[in-house]
Design a protein around this motif. Structure first.
Motif, PDB file in Angstrom:
ATOM      1  N   LYS A 175      14.881   5.073  -1.617  1.00 52.63           N
ATOM      2  CA  LYS A 175      13.935   3.883  -1.061  1.00 52.63           C
ATOM      3  C   LYS A 175      12.378   4.473  -1.487  1.00 52.63           C
ATOM      4  CE  LYS A 175      11.988   1.254   2.592  1.00 52.63           C
ATOM      5  NZ  LYS A 175      11.570   1.308   4.019  1.00 52.63           N
ATOM      6  N   THR A 176      12.300   5.678  -1.017  1.00 54.60           N
ATOM      7  CA  THR A 176      11.150   6.573  -1.454  1.00 54.60           C
ATOM      8  C   THR A 176      10.557   6.469  -2.646  1.00 54.60           C
ATOM      9  OG1 THR A 176      11.416   7.776   0.745  1.00 54.60           O
ATOM     10  CG2 THR A 176       9.614   8.440  -0.924  1.00 54.60           C
ATOM     11  N   LEU A 177      11.749   6.732  -3.589  1.00 58.67           N
ATOM     12  CA  LEU A 177      11.548   7.151  -4.902  1.00 58.67           C
ATOM     13  C   LEU A 177      11.177   5.753  -5.716  1.00 58.67           C
ATOM     14  CD1 LEU A 177      14.044   9.748  -5.971  1.00 58.67           C
ATOM     15  CD2 LEU A 177      11.453   9.930  -6.005  1.00 58.67           C
ATOM     16  N   SER A 178      11.804   4.573  -5.175  1.00 56.90           N
ATOM     17  CA  SER A 178      11.631   3.342  -5.607  1.00 56.90           C
ATOM     18  C   SER A 178      10.306   2.707  -5.308  1.00 56.90           C
ATOM     19  CB  SER A 178      12.711   2.228  -4.887  1.00 56.90           C
ATOM     20  OG  SER A 178      14.039   2.856  -5.409  1.00 56.90           O
ATOM     21  N   GLU A 179       9.753   3.254  -4.350  1.00 58.79           N
ATOM     22  CA  GLU A 179       8.221   2.666  -3.891  1.00 58.79           C
ATOM     23  C   GLU A 179       7.216   3.545  -4.817  1.00 58.79           C
ATOM     24  OE1 GLU A 179       8.078   3.564   0.013  1.00 58.79           O
ATOM     25  OE2 GLU A 179       9.418   1.767   0.690  1.00 58.79           O
ATOM     26  N   LEU A 180       7.542   4.290  -5.674  1.00 61.88           N
ATOM     27  CA  LEU A 180       6.688   5.095  -6.416  1.00 61.88           C
ATOM     28  C   LEU A 180       6.417   4.167  -7.836  1.00 61.88           C
ATOM     29  CD1 LEU A 180       7.652   8.793  -6.439  1.00 61.88           C
ATOM     30  CD2 LEU A 180       5.857   7.722  -5.301  1.00 61.88           C
ATOM     31  N   ASP A 181       5.210   4.528  -8.399  1.00 62.53           N
ATOM     32  CA  ASP A 181       4.971   3.681  -9.553  1.00 62.53           C
ATOM     33  C   ASP A 181       5.423   4.591 -10.668  1.00 62.53           C
ATOM     34  OD1 ASP A 181       3.265   5.718  -9.591  1.00 62.53           O
ATOM     35  OD2 ASP A 181       1.450   4.547 -10.312  1.00 62.53           O
TER      36      ASP A 181
END
Length: 78
Positions: free
Chosen positions: A42-48
């Protein structure tokens, strides 16, 4: 007549390598690992895309990187 007990030679205490509590501990550990990995995805998916490129992965490689299937390719660049 001589009677032989079927329980002779067996310990009455549960083994330390398994049993109910061993399975319970394994299940709890697996649950926490799963939750931690879901949080990382989830955290990585939120990165651009630029931030992902900076750490060396693309959006389509996030789950593979978190679950360890991408490790061989990452170590090639280190």
């Amino acid at each position: 007549m001589t009677t032989i007990s079927q329980t002779a030679g067996r310990s009455l205490r549960p083994s330390s390598s398994g049993g109910f509590f061993g399975a319970l501990a394994h299940g709890v550990t697996a649950l926490f690992d799963r939750l931690e990995r879901r949080s990382a995805v989830k955290t990585l998916s939120e990165l651009d895309d630029r931030a992902l490129r900076d750490i060396g992965i693309t959006r389509s490689q996030i789950e593979d990187a978190v679950y360890g299937q991408f490790k061989a390719e990452l170590t090639r660049y280190l």
